[in-house]
Structures are given as structure tokens and as C-alpha cells.
Design a protein around this motif. Structure first.
Motif, PDB file in Angstrom:
ATOM      1  N   LEU A 231       3.579   5.829  20.194  1.00  0.00           N
ATOM      2  CA  LEU A 231       2.139   6.109  20.280  1.00  0.00           C
ATOM      3  C   LEU A 231       1.428   5.153  21.233  1.00  0.00           C
ATOM      4  N   GLU A 234      -1.592   6.548  22.761  1.00  0.00           N
ATOM      5  CA  GLU A 234      -2.564   7.133  21.842  1.00  0.00           C
ATOM      6  C   GLU A 234      -3.563   6.072  21.375  1.00  0.00           C
ATOM      7  N   LYS A 236      -4.707   5.305  18.567  1.00  0.00           N
ATOM      8  CA  LYS A 236      -4.605   5.217  17.118  1.00  0.00           C
ATOM      9  C   LYS A 236      -5.001   3.813  16.663  1.00  0.00           C
TER      10      LYS A 236
END
Length: 322
Positions: A231, A234, A236
Motif C-alpha cells: 500500500l 495508497e 491509508k
């Protein structure tokens, strides 16, 4: 005595020594019944476009034993290509090696890529409709360059019919064991492995600046690090990461502090900066593109935190390494 399996080993210029040395040493251990390095049960030769030597990224050279004109590809099972330090360099070499690779494939030889050698085969059009294992550091770059090729970052290696790919590093040893098992049996494939891999006492583990040392990390920490890599681009949060693992943010931070003396957020932040540092030195992509790879859109902010961490701007780092 005819070996059960035969390999052509093709190190690219500026190849990395660890996967090359690990792979060939595993072959050596399994090659005979004792430890005399005789090629009885498996055989190998170092292939090059021309005679002479090939120099690794650590300035160690190996001698080319055979050139394409000197061999019969039908006598070999695998052609193993060992990648170089730069993925971009691997792509640029595709035109030089394409004819050799296609000739080997036409004789039914399975093509194997180690580390970023997958870029060269993809550039040569030899990975169409194949799944590929790519080192997490190169994954975003590979997917951007070859969006039609399925990437498996969660696998150390991927065996897909007549194409095999390996993420590199010590994973090359794992792949060698798997291939030897298929042709020579599990017992012979495992021969000598204990001599190659030693387990360090906890107090002797090396602390890596790049944060790649996960030897003693627990299951949750290892899972978190794997997700951090997957990730990387990403946006996140660490709270979302903890939820994906199934533990609380506080528990995740405690585990990371116990293992690395820093929170999960700080670990992830450092991973992103280390990735950016490496890509600045080893690619010519713009800072905007590289920022997207680590999930940061504000390049001004990125330059600020990069300078704070490394003591110089991204532009200065790139210029000093040209």
C-alpha cells in the motif's frame, strides 16, 4: 553422467551478487553426492553475449563460459537472467538481448528472471499474458510501464508455465530449491541448505538503516510491513492498517516500538522516504511521479521532509549521483 537439469546463467552488466551467488551456490551443493562441486545431478554454465567478463554492481567480475554461438539451447532446461542495479538499465538492454532470449524460448527453454530482469523480458515482449513476481521496490514502476502484466508482490517467486520470475535477494535460493526439487527430488534440493543459511542469536541481528530487517518480527508486525509495502502509494492511515490486521492502533504501535523502537507510523514514513531516496538515484522519473508512488501529492511538503531526513533536497541528491 547426464545431469537431471541444466541451467544457463545470464548475469546482466552491473548485476547484483547476492541472488547470483546464492542461486549458483545452491546448485553447487546439490550437484553431487559429496561436496566436490562436480556437476553430476545438475549442471550450469555462465552465458554472455560475448566472451570475456561481466562486472557486478559490487565491481566483482565473473567470466563468461559460453556465448550463444557455442551452445545448443535444446540441451538446457532454464535460462536464468540476473537483473542489474537499475530497472531502467534493464529495459534499455532489451534490444541487445531480445534475439538471444527469443531463440532460447523457441527451443522450449524456460526463461527465469531474477530481480529487475523482468523489466528486460517485459520490454522484449516475452511476458505477455504471464504473471510476474516483482520486488516491492520496483512494483509501482513495473505496473506503470507494463499495466497489462499481472504483478504478484506477495510472492517471492512466481512459476507461470514457461516463464518464472523471482523478486531477488535471498529469494533466489528459495527458487533454486524449488526448481531442483522438481528435477532432482526434495532431499537433493535441500542438500547443503543448512550450511548456506545461519540463524543469528537475537543480540547479533544487524540493524539496517533501510528497515528491511524483519527476522525477529512477530506475525502481526510482519503482516503490517507486507501491507505497508503493498500500500506504499495508497493514502491509508495507520489506524486503517491496524484494522486490516485485526488489532488496535495502540497495540500495533507497541509491537513496532518493541521491535524497532519507533511507532508504526514512523516506520511507514521512513519506508516511503527510503523508497523515494532509492528511486531518485536509480530512475529518471520526475519528482511528481515518484511522489505518487509513495502516496504523497504535495511535492513541496515532500521536499521539506526529505531535506529534514537526508540533509539535502531531492534535486541535489539526484544531481550528485549522475
Amino acid at each position: 553422467m547426464t545431469p537431471d537439469v541444466r541451467f544457463l546463467l545470464l548475469p546482466l552488466p552491473d548485476f547484483t551478487m547476492l541472488p547470483f551467488g546464492g542461486f549458483i551456490d545452491k546448485l553447487r551443493f546439490s550437484a553431487d553426492n559429496e561436496d566436490y562441486s562436480q556437476q553430476r545431478h545438475c549442471g550450469w554454465q555462465i552465458l554472455g553475449l560475448k566472451s570475456g567478463t561481466v562486472t557486478s554492481s559490487s565491481s566483482v567480475s565473473v567470466e563468461v563460459q559460453v556465448t550463444p554461438e557455442q551452445i545448443r539451447f535444446a540441451d538446457y532446461d532454464y535460462l536464468v537472467v540476473f537483473g542489474c542495479r537499475s530497472a531502467r538499465h534493464a529495459q534499455q538492454m532489451a534490444s541487445s538481448y531480445k534475439a538471444l532470449l527469443k531463440q532460447a524460448a523457441s527451443f522450449g527453454v524456460t526463461l527465469v528472471t531474477i530481480d529487475n530482469a523482468c523489466f528486460m523480458l517485459a520490454e522484449a515482449g516475452l511476458l505477455k499474458k504471464n504473471k510476474v513476481s516483482v520486488h516491492w521496490r520496483h512494483a509501482q514502476e513495473f505496473m506503470a510501464a507494463y499495466p497489462d502484466i499481472e504483478v504478484r508482490t506477495e510472492q517471492l517467486y512466481c512459476i507461470d508455465k514457461k516463464r518464472i520470475s523471482c523478486s531477488g535477494g535471498s529469494a533466489a535460493i528459495d527458487l533454486a530449491v524449488e526448481l531442483l526439487t522438481r528435477h532432482c527430488g526434495r532431499t537433493r534440493a535441500m542438500k547443503g541448505l543448512a550450511d548456506m543459511i545461519s540463524i543469528k542469536p537475537r543480540g547479533q541481528c544487524i540493524a539496517l538503516e533501510s528497515l528491511d530487517n524483519e527476522t525477529n518480527a512477530g506475525r502481526h508486525v510482519s503482516c503490517a510491513i507486507g501491507l505497508m509495502r503493498d500500500l506504499l502509494q495508497e493514502r491509508k492511515t495507520t489506524d486503517e492498517l491496524a484494522t486490516m490486521i485485526g488489532i488496535s492502533r495502540r497495540q500495533l504501535d507497541r509491537l513496532f516500538k518493541d521491535e524497532f523502537s519507533k511507532t508504526a507510523h514512523d516506520y511507514w514514513h521512513e519506508m516511503r522516504l527510503q523508497h523515494l531516496h532509492w528511486r531518485l538515484v536509480n530512475s529518471n522519473h520526475s519528482l511528481t511521479i515518484l511522489a505518487e508512488e509513495i502516496g504523497i501529492q504535495d511535492t513541496s511538503y515532500l521536499c521539506k521532509v526529505f531535506r529534514k531526513r537526508f540533509g539535502q533536497s531531492p534535486a541535489t541528491l539526484r544531481h550528485s549521483n549522475k
